[in-house]
Enzyme design. Structure first.
Site, PDB file in Angstrom:
ATOM      1  N   ASP A 464      72.479  59.270  55.662  1.00 32.14           N
ATOM      2  CA  ASP A 464      72.589  57.938  54.726  1.00 32.14           C
ATOM      3  C   ASP A 464      71.297  57.283  54.208  1.00 32.14           C
ATOM      4  O   ASP A 464      71.372  56.752  53.167  1.00 32.14           O
ATOM      5  CB  ASP A 464      73.611  56.999  55.360  1.00 32.14           C
ATOM      6  CG  ASP A 464      73.044  56.542  57.019  1.00 32.14           C
ATOM      7  OD1 ASP A 464      72.236  57.216  57.224  1.00 32.14           O
ATOM      8  OD2 ASP A 464      73.838  55.788  57.445  1.00 32.14           O
TER       9      ASP A 464
HETATM   10  C1  LAN Z   1      69.098  54.250  64.238  1.00 36.21           C
HETATM   11  C2  LAN Z   1      68.725  53.444  63.215  1.00 36.21           C
HETATM   12  C3  LAN Z   1      69.228  53.682  61.776  1.00 36.21           C
HETATM   13  C4  LAN Z   1      70.560  54.483  61.933  1.00 36.21           C
HETATM   14  C5  LAN Z   1      71.360  54.359  60.634  1.00 36.21           C
HETATM   15  C6  LAN Z   1      70.449  54.955  59.376  1.00 36.21           C
HETATM   16  C7  LAN Z   1      71.668  53.142  60.165  1.00 36.21           C
HETATM   17  C8  LAN Z   1      72.573  55.117  60.830  1.00 36.21           C
HETATM   18  O1  LAN Z   1      73.397  55.009  59.614  1.00 36.21           O
HETATM   19  C9  LAN Z   1      72.331  56.507  61.308  1.00 36.21           C
HETATM   20  C10 LAN Z   1      71.558  56.713  62.640  1.00 36.21           C
HETATM   21  C11 LAN Z   1      70.356  55.928  62.683  1.00 36.21           C
HETATM   22  C12 LAN Z   1      69.150  56.795  61.822  1.00 36.21           C
HETATM   23  C13 LAN Z   1      69.879  55.336  64.071  1.00 36.21           C
HETATM   24  C14 LAN Z   1      70.038  56.370  65.046  1.00 36.21           C
HETATM   25  C15 LAN Z   1      69.626  55.885  66.531  1.00 36.21           C
HETATM   26  C16 LAN Z   1      68.508  55.305  66.378  1.00 36.21           C
HETATM   27  C17 LAN Z   1      67.317  55.859  65.984  1.00 36.21           C
HETATM   28  C18 LAN Z   1      68.806  54.011  65.687  1.00 36.21           C
HETATM   29  C19 LAN Z   1      69.831  53.097  65.807  1.00 36.21           C
HETATM   30  C20 LAN Z   1      67.407  53.015  66.209  1.00 36.21           C
HETATM   31  C21 LAN Z   1      67.043  53.281  67.306  1.00 36.21           C
HETATM   32  C22 LAN Z   1      68.068  54.556  67.920  1.00 36.21           C
HETATM   33  C23 LAN Z   1      67.443  55.201  69.090  1.00 36.21           C
HETATM   34  C24 LAN Z   1      68.318  56.313  69.479  1.00 36.21           C
HETATM   35  C25 LAN Z   1      66.852  54.191  69.916  1.00 36.21           C
HETATM   36  C26 LAN Z   1      66.146  55.092  71.211  1.00 36.21           C
HETATM   37  C27 LAN Z   1      67.098  55.197  72.266  1.00 36.21           C
HETATM   38  C28 LAN Z   1      67.533  56.062  72.719  1.00 36.21           C
HETATM   39  C29 LAN Z   1      68.849  56.057  73.512  1.00 36.21           C
HETATM   40  C30 LAN Z   1      66.637  57.400  72.606  1.00 36.21           C
END
Ligand code: LAN
Length: 741
Positions: A464
């Site tokens: 996305d």
């Molecule tokens: C994110 C942030 C952005 C998010 C969107 C683009 C909004 C979504 O549509 C797809 C998934 C994604 C890229 C995403 C995946 C998981 C993330 C990276 C996070 C929520 C930001 C932080 C999170 C990450 C897993 C945090 C670290 C913690 C762990 C459990 C490893």
């Protein structure tokens, strides 16, 4: 093997005397500056001298994010919604960085700062005094006022995970055990049963610090990397975040890494547990998870598997373990090199650093590079210094605000031209142009043409983010007169190509990759605090973004892969129809919650011609959304909606969610103006005289159970909604008058 000595540790991490609360800054906030360079990197710097301060004056971006008033003049009172949107952007332009993007805080999770602190402590990587002080202040400010503990995220109740880890972090950072904040947190931790009840990830960090015994953890077998890749359980099939954390975690478990004992460690062993540390029977703590922490309880299959693996751990085969460790280490090195040491996220960042520091030492290039990039995750906010969920949300934020400007026609206004041309310049440098250095060997999905979530350097394709990046560029380059087309057609085709590689057989789109593993892998989810983390899932939000951007793309480029695009959109729409809940909404996985996913769903449905008047999907969705509108005209869902998959009301209506809900109605061409007018009124009433909106409840979520902040949403979505609503309500009015004639 490198390990900092006791003497080094005590000089790098002195104990300090501190105020009782973190209300006032512990450092001089007029000396902090946000440096933005190299394609959107964010790092905070503290200037030592008045000369330095004069040479590098504090600007509005610095001031806003650390809570120093900008003292901007009141703007003329808006006459209508478009005026209010315009005022919103007049303010928001002050927060645009010189390079064209909008920096921002990306906090929320409360389990990341301990990783930063523990990981730095055990590798001998220090912080500056001012960083240390502001991290302490952040923890002071984020402790729950009632009981002094910390939760898994800033709005969550106190848990062992949050409290044990942040307590340890506080103590490492220099807070004495008898400080009132430490004492209160410790008492809550003991009431919760002490650190033995921490979930697996908590146990892991404590074991690294040598304040928990490795025998108290379920096995994290590194040997899985040696399994044949066709096996459904092979880790390359897991969700990318889980596997990227699992690589260094299994390495560190495999070598049973632990910090050398010192006075602080001995003290923490006493403080973290209500019982005698040296008498704890560790193996029986493996499945001891405090009820306050538990979100995804173990399945019986997982427990059985853990028992079998525990037997294996007792008699593991040394050459096999060595080979597996070597393989894991190679994967760590490749990940570091692919991302210029950012790594995929903040957890793997610190774990990779520990592995590299341990094997290669503090003089190695890897150690130095990790030290430089560690700063990218540290953000100074009003409450102190935190560890961010990624190295920023740069692309995500610029994607929305640029689209908002174009769809509201504010992009056509002379006053906004320069700002938007800078924004396009940033989108240009952010697009990933090549596949990673280590590509198939590190199980990566193709990246050429994609847009990432944060910066190009981090370099991960997200479905996305590619969709929003592409849509933003298409809008700016094709719909804003006079814009120079700096991003070539070929590069837009690359973006389309990468999106087309990401569709799953059910038509849906996942986050970073195709779904590679079977659903039943979720039964083996060992992280008791998160849900749906073992494999990729198809998400409505990711799917809708692809539908929307491809639909807009084909209007401008009808000759590029028309058959493939049309087939992809068709399949994606089918997925979206199926994903709709019987009540009419879509559950959001990355934003809170139904309002978030439903606005994207209705946007993409409208682009294939499905709206309120002709689609039962759109109609049901509108009715669902309308059923939750409040008396005050707004909408408000709690983050608990995401935990439970059911709408849970927030105490108050929320500006950002009100905008999502209203956008949903407008995308579906909902014919009655009244609910939209009421919402517009609410959002305008909440706007401050300088054009900004105050921060309300947290906006984002991940893994079902952890929230995350998107503070820039309070600008992009109100501007977008108000501007659109102005035109939309005018059109409704016009068609009503035309019908009367
Ligand atoms: C994110 C942030 C952005 C998010 C969107 C683009 C909004 C979504 O549509 C797809 C998934 C994604 C890229 C995403 C995946 C998981 C993330 C990276 C996070 C929520 C930001 C932080 C999170 C990450 C897993 C945090 C670290 C913690 C762990 C459990 C490893």
């Amino acid at each position: 093997m490198y390990m900092p000595t006791e003497a080094q540790v005590s000089t790098l991490w002195p104990q300090c005397d501190l105020p009782e609360s973190g209300k006032l800054p512990f450092t001089d906030y007029s000396r902090w500056r946000l440096l933005v360079n190299d394609g959107g990197r964010h790092t905070w710097h503290y200037l030592r001298t008045d000369e330095e301060c004069k040479e590098w004056p504090q600007n509005d971006v610095d001031k806003y994010w650390i809570g120093i008033p900008l003292n901007l003049p009141d703007l003329p009172k808006p006459k209508d919604a478009l005026d209010a949107a315009r005022n919103g952007y007049t303010f928001y332009k002050h927060l645009q960085s010189h390079d064209g993007h909008w920096p921002g805080e990306y906090g929320g999770p409360m389990f990341l700062l301990p990783g930063l602190v523990i990981g730095s402590y055990v590798t001998g990587m220090s912080f500056t005094e001012v960083e240390r002080l502001e991290m302490i202040r952040y923890l002071f400010n984020r402790a729950n006022p009632e009981d002094g503990g910390w939760g898994i995220h800033i709005e969550g109740h106190s848990t062992v995970f949050g409290t044990a880890l942040n307590y340890a972090a506080l103590r490492i950072l220099g807070v004495k055990a008898d400080h009132p904040v430490a004492a209160k947190a410790r008492s809550t931790l003991h009431k919760l049963g002490g650190a033995t009840g921490a979930p697996a990830w908590g146990k892991f960090w404590l074991a690294i610090l040598n304040v928990y015994d490795w025998a108290g953890l379920n096995p994290v077998p590194v040997e899985l990397w040696l399994l044949p890749e066709w096996l459904p359980i092979h880790p390359h099939r897991w969700w990318i975040h889980t596997r990227t954390v699992y690589v260094p975690m299994s390495y560190l478990y495999g070598i049973r890494f632990k910090m050398q004992e010192n006075d602080l460690i001995r003290a923490l062993r006493e403080e973290l547990y209500p019982t005698n540390y040296y008498q704890i029977h560790w193996p029986s703590q493996r499945n001891n998870i405090c009820a306050a922490d538990l979100y995804s309880p173990h399945t019986t299959i997982l427990d059985v598997m853990n028992s079998i693996l525990s037997i294996y751990e007792g008699c593991s085969i040394p050459p096999l373990r060595r080979a597996a460790l070597k393989r894991a280490y190679h994967l760590i090195v490749m990940e570091d090199e692919n991302t210029e040491y950012q790594t995929l996220g903040p957890v793997s960042k610190m774990m990779n650093l520990i592995c590299r520091a341990h094997l290669e030492g503090p003089d190695s290039e890897a150690y130095k590079q990790h030290a430089i990039k560690r700063a990218d995750f540290m953000w100074l906010g009003q409450e102190g210094m935190m560890m961010c969920g990624t190295n920023g949300s740069q692309l995500w934020d610029i994607g929305f605000i640029t689209q908002a400007l174009v769809e509201t026609d504010l992009a056509k206004e002379e006053a906004n031209k320069e700002s938007l041309s800078r924004a396009l310049g940033w989108l240009d440098i952010c697009q990933i142009r090549e596949n990673p250095k280590h590509y198939e060997t590190s199980y990566r999905h193709t990246t050429k043409g994609a847009w990432p979530f944060s910066t190009k350097e981090q370099g991960y394709t997200v479905s996305d983010c590619t969709g929003e990046g592409l849509k933003a560029v298409l809008y700016l380059q094709n719909q804003v007169e006079g814009t120079e087309k700096i991003i070539s057609d070929e590069r837009l085709f690359d973006a389309v190509d990468v999106m087309l590689t990401m569709q799953n057989p059910n038509g849906g789109f996942a986050s970073y990759e195709l779904v590679r593993g079977p659903k039943w892998l979720e039964w083996l989810n060992p992280a008791e605090v998160f849900g749906d983390i073992m494999i990729e899932f198809c998400y409505p939000e990711c799917t809708t973004s692809v539908i929307t951007s491809l639909s807009i793309f084909r209007k401008h480029y009808p000759d590029y892969r028309p058959a493939d695009i049309s087939k992809t959109i068709k399949g994606a729409i089918q997925f979206l129809h199926k994903a709709q809940k019987p009540e009419g909404g879509w559950v959001g996985s990355w934003g809170i919650c139904f309002t978030y996913a439903t606005q994207f769903a209705l946007e993409s449905l409208s682009l294939v011609g499905e709206t309120y008047s002709n689609s039962s999907y759109a109609r049901r969705a509108c009715e669902f959304i309308l059923s939750w509108q409040r008396e005050d005209g707004g909408w408000g869902e709690s983050y608990k909606s995401c935990e439970q998959g059911a709408w849970i009301q927030h105490e108050n209506s929320q500006v950002v969610q009100t905008c999502w809900a209203t956008m949903a109605l407008m995308y579906a061409k909902y014919p009655d103006p009244e609910p939209i007018q009421k919402a517009v009124k609410l959002v305008m009433n909440r706007q401050l005289p300088d054009g900004s909106w105050p921060q309300e409840a947290i906006e984002g979520v991940f893994n079902k159970n952890c929230t995350i902040s998107y503070p820039n949403f309070k600008f992009s979505f109100p501007i977008w909604m108000l501007g659109r609503a102005h035109h939309y309500l005018q059109e409704l009015e016009e068609s009503k008058s035309a019908a009367k004639l």
